[in-house]
Scaffold this motif. Structure first.
Motif, PDB file in Angstrom:
ATOM      1  N   LEU A   1       0.980  -1.234  -0.044  1.00 51.02           N
ATOM      2  CA  LEU A   1      -0.115  -0.194  -0.059  1.00 51.02           C
ATOM      3  C   LEU A   1       0.969   1.105   0.083  1.00 51.02           C
ATOM      4  N   GLY A   2       1.871   1.261   0.781  1.00 47.90           N
ATOM      5  CA  GLY A   2       2.823   2.294   0.785  1.00 47.90           C
ATOM      6  C   GLY A   2       3.573   2.738  -0.486  1.00 47.90           C
ATOM      7  N   ASP A   3       4.064   1.357  -1.320  1.00 46.99           N
ATOM      8  CA  ASP A   3       4.778   1.446  -2.647  1.00 46.99           C
ATOM      9  C   ASP A   3       3.686   1.881  -3.483  1.00 46.99           C
ATOM     10  N   ASN A   4       2.543   1.551  -3.333  1.00 47.01           N
ATOM     11  CA  ASN A   4       1.477   2.010  -4.370  1.00 47.01           C
ATOM     12  C   ASN A   4       1.228   3.544  -4.371  1.00 47.01           C
ATOM     13  N   ALA A   5       1.048   4.134  -3.053  1.00 48.47           N
ATOM     14  CA  ALA A   5       0.687   5.528  -2.914  1.00 48.47           C
ATOM     15  C   ALA A   5       2.111   6.194  -3.295  1.00 48.47           C
TER      16      ALA A   5
ATOM     17  N   THR B   1     -15.602  -1.683   2.746  1.00 47.43           N
ATOM     18  CA  THR B   1     -15.506  -0.305   2.865  1.00 47.43           C
ATOM     19  C   THR B   1     -14.127   0.362   3.274  1.00 47.43           C
ATOM     20  N   ASP B   2     -13.366  -0.604   4.130  1.00 47.35           N
ATOM     21  CA  ASP B   2     -12.102  -0.075   4.514  1.00 47.35           C
ATOM     22  C   ASP B   2     -11.148  -0.015   3.408  1.00 47.35           C
ATOM     23  N   ALA B   3     -11.242  -1.364   2.688  1.00 52.89           N
ATOM     24  CA  ALA B   3     -10.334  -1.410   1.536  1.00 52.89           C
ATOM     25  C   ALA B   3     -10.618  -0.166   0.501  1.00 52.89           C
ATOM     26  N   ARG B   4     -11.539   0.026   0.282  1.00 49.21           N
ATOM     27  CA  ARG B   4     -11.806   1.187  -0.609  1.00 49.21           C
ATOM     28  C   ARG B   4     -11.446   2.426  -0.276  1.00 49.21           C
ATOM     29  N   LEU B   5     -11.657   2.820   1.117  1.00 49.20           N
ATOM     30  CA  LEU B   5     -11.323   3.843   1.653  1.00 49.20           C
ATOM     31  C   LEU B   5      -9.696   4.048   1.801  1.00 49.20           C
ATOM     32  N   ALA B   6      -9.254   2.995   2.225  1.00 48.14           N
ATOM     33  CA  ALA B   6      -7.703   2.900   2.369  1.00 48.14           C
ATOM     34  C   ALA B   6      -6.958   3.228   0.919  1.00 48.14           C
ATOM     35  N   LEU B   7      -7.487   2.873   0.049  1.00 49.75           N
ATOM     36  CA  LEU B   7      -6.868   3.246  -1.527  1.00 49.75           C
ATOM     37  C   LEU B   7      -7.259   4.763  -1.743  1.00 49.75           C
ATOM     38  N   LEU B   8      -8.489   5.053  -1.592  1.00 53.32           N
ATOM     39  CA  LEU B   8      -9.148   6.628  -1.603  1.00 53.32           C
ATOM     40  C   LEU B   8      -8.235   7.427  -1.060  1.00 53.32           C
ATOM     41  N   THR B   9      -7.889   7.148   0.287  1.00 48.93           N
ATOM     42  CA  THR B   9      -7.465   8.020   1.411  1.00 48.93           C
ATOM     43  C   THR B   9      -5.698   8.295   1.032  1.00 48.93           C
ATOM     44  N   THR B  10      -5.190   7.133   0.706  1.00 53.27           N
ATOM     45  CA  THR B  10      -3.802   7.060   0.375  1.00 53.27           C
ATOM     46  C   THR B  10      -3.625   7.882  -0.805  1.00 53.27           C
ATOM     47  N   GLY B  11      -4.282   7.591  -1.806  1.00 49.45           N
ATOM     48  CA  GLY B  11      -4.312   8.254  -3.033  1.00 49.45           C
ATOM     49  C   GLY B  11      -4.330   9.802  -3.012  1.00 49.45           C
ATOM     50  N   GLN B  12      -5.688  10.063  -2.106  1.00 47.94           N
ATOM     51  CA  GLN B  12      -5.730  11.768  -2.264  1.00 47.94           C
ATOM     52  C   GLN B  12      -4.587  12.289  -1.470  1.00 47.94           C
TER      53      GLN B  12
ATOM     54  N   GLU C   1       9.363  14.792   0.031  1.00 47.85           N
ATOM     55  CA  GLU C   1       9.264  13.488   0.130  1.00 47.85           C
ATOM     56  C   GLU C   1       9.327  12.927   1.575  1.00 47.85           C
ATOM     57  N   THR C   2      10.300  13.564   2.553  1.00 48.39           N
ATOM     58  CA  THR C   2      10.091  13.389   3.723  1.00 48.39           C
ATOM     59  C   THR C   2       8.733  13.562   4.469  1.00 48.39           C
ATOM     60  N   ALA C   3       8.200  14.697   4.264  1.00 48.14           N
ATOM     61  CA  ALA C   3       6.807  14.909   4.582  1.00 48.14           C
ATOM     62  C   ALA C   3       5.813  13.729   4.227  1.00 48.14           C
ATOM     63  N   PHE C   4       5.821  13.620   2.976  1.00 51.50           N
ATOM     64  CA  PHE C   4       4.866  12.501   2.524  1.00 51.50           C
ATOM     65  C   PHE C   4       5.276  11.279   3.006  1.00 51.50           C
ATOM     66  N   GLY C   5       6.380  10.990   3.171  1.00 54.02           N
ATOM     67  CA  GLY C   5       6.594   9.575   4.009  1.00 54.02           C
ATOM     68  C   GLY C   5       6.230   9.478   5.316  1.00 54.02           C
ATOM     69  N   PHE C   6       6.542  10.487   6.010  1.00 55.47           N
ATOM     70  CA  PHE C   6       5.937  10.529   7.245  1.00 55.47           C
ATOM     71  C   PHE C   6       4.326  10.386   7.587  1.00 55.47           C
ATOM     72  N   GLY C   7       3.651  11.311   6.671  1.00 54.96           N
ATOM     73  CA  GLY C   7       2.130  11.189   6.747  1.00 54.96           C
ATOM     74  C   GLY C   7       1.791   9.790   6.373  1.00 54.96           C
ATOM     75  N   LEU C   8       2.493   9.243   5.195  1.00 55.10           N
ATOM     76  CA  LEU C   8       1.925   7.829   4.788  1.00 55.10           C
ATOM     77  C   LEU C   8       2.329   6.773   5.615  1.00 55.10           C
ATOM     78  N   ASP C   9       3.207   6.709   6.307  1.00 55.44           N
ATOM     79  CA  ASP C   9       3.501   6.036   7.493  1.00 55.44           C
ATOM     80  C   ASP C   9       2.577   6.019   8.724  1.00 55.44           C
ATOM     81  N   ALA C  10       2.227   7.329   9.016  1.00 56.36           N
ATOM     82  CA  ALA C  10       1.144   7.597  10.018  1.00 56.36           C
ATOM     83  C   ALA C  10      -0.229   7.021   9.548  1.00 56.36           C
ATOM     84  N   MET C  11      -0.620   6.995   8.109  1.00 54.92           N
ATOM     85  CA  MET C  11      -2.003   6.566   7.700  1.00 54.92           C
ATOM     86  C   MET C  11      -1.820   4.976   7.815  1.00 54.92           C
ATOM     87  N   ILE C  12      -0.750   4.387   7.541  1.00 54.38           N
ATOM     88  CA  ILE C  12      -0.653   3.110   7.293  1.00 54.38           C
ATOM     89  C   ILE C  12      -0.633   2.200   8.998  1.00 54.38           C
TER      90      ILE C  12
END
Length: 186
Positions: free
Chosen positions: A79-83, A128-139, A166-177
């Motif tokens: 999921l992280g790699d996808n985002a 629903t969670d699968a859809r929202l996980a993709l939508l949220t990481t994509g957004q 890049e660092t800020a994105f990685g931090f936020g993405l890690d927090a989401m995951i």
């Protein structure tokens, strides 16, 4: 009248986007570059918005090529790699994030999204969670790319908060995951 193909319009449109940016891109300039009259473009695209959406979809198709993984034990890594891959695709073209914002996936892109949802379902997520996980990481990837491209286009020294995008994105993405891991564990 010169015959042109839909794919040629999209290719030249993306090249012109890289040269002049989204604000300066007009159907008139695109038609001129292609050596045709503007109405010729409307034979292939009913509106400028339809053309821009097709360009956005092609940009993502060219640059966001991460396949759906087989191993669901590593869903968080995938999921992280996808985002990250999606964000990189948006950054691959000048104003790519703005071009993509609000576009609607066509059937091929939608089928790929459904495969990704099915992968997350196999990993244990509710539909629903699968859809929202993709939508949220994509957004989040889109918003991060929009911010980065806006900062790159702004005059030097115009921002009070210096950061590495890049660092800020990685931090936020890690927090989401991390949050998704907790949600899945419930």
């Amino acid at each position: 009248m010169a015959k042109i193909r839909r794919e040629e319009i999209i290719d030249v449109g993306l090249a012109l986007l890289d040269e002049i940016g989204l604000d300066a891109l007009t159907t008139r300039k695109l038609a001129l570059r292609l050596g045709v009259e503007s109405p010729t473009l409307y034979w292939h695209f009913s509106t400028k918005a339809a053309l821009m959406s097709a360009m956005a979809l092609e940009m993502v198709a060219r640059h966001h090529v991460l396949p759906v993984a087989d191993n669901t034990d590593r869903w968080a890594d995938w999921l992280g790699d996808n985002a990250r891959s999606f964000r990189a695709a948006l950054l691959a073209c000048r104003d790519g994030a703005r071009l993509h914002a609000g576009s609607t996936p066509e059937s091929d892109a939608e089928a790929n999204i459904l495969l990704k949802i099915a992968y997350l379902r196999r990993a244990g997520f509710l539909e629903t969670d699968a859809r929202l996980a993709l939508l949220t990481t994509g957004q989040f990837a889109l918003a991060s790319a929009l911010e980065q491209q806006a900062h790159e286009a702004a005059p030097a020294g115009s921002g009070a908060l210096a950061y590495d995008a890049e660092t800020a994105f990685g931090f936020g993405l890690d927090a989401m995951i991390d949050g998704l891991r907790l949600r899945l564990a419930r």
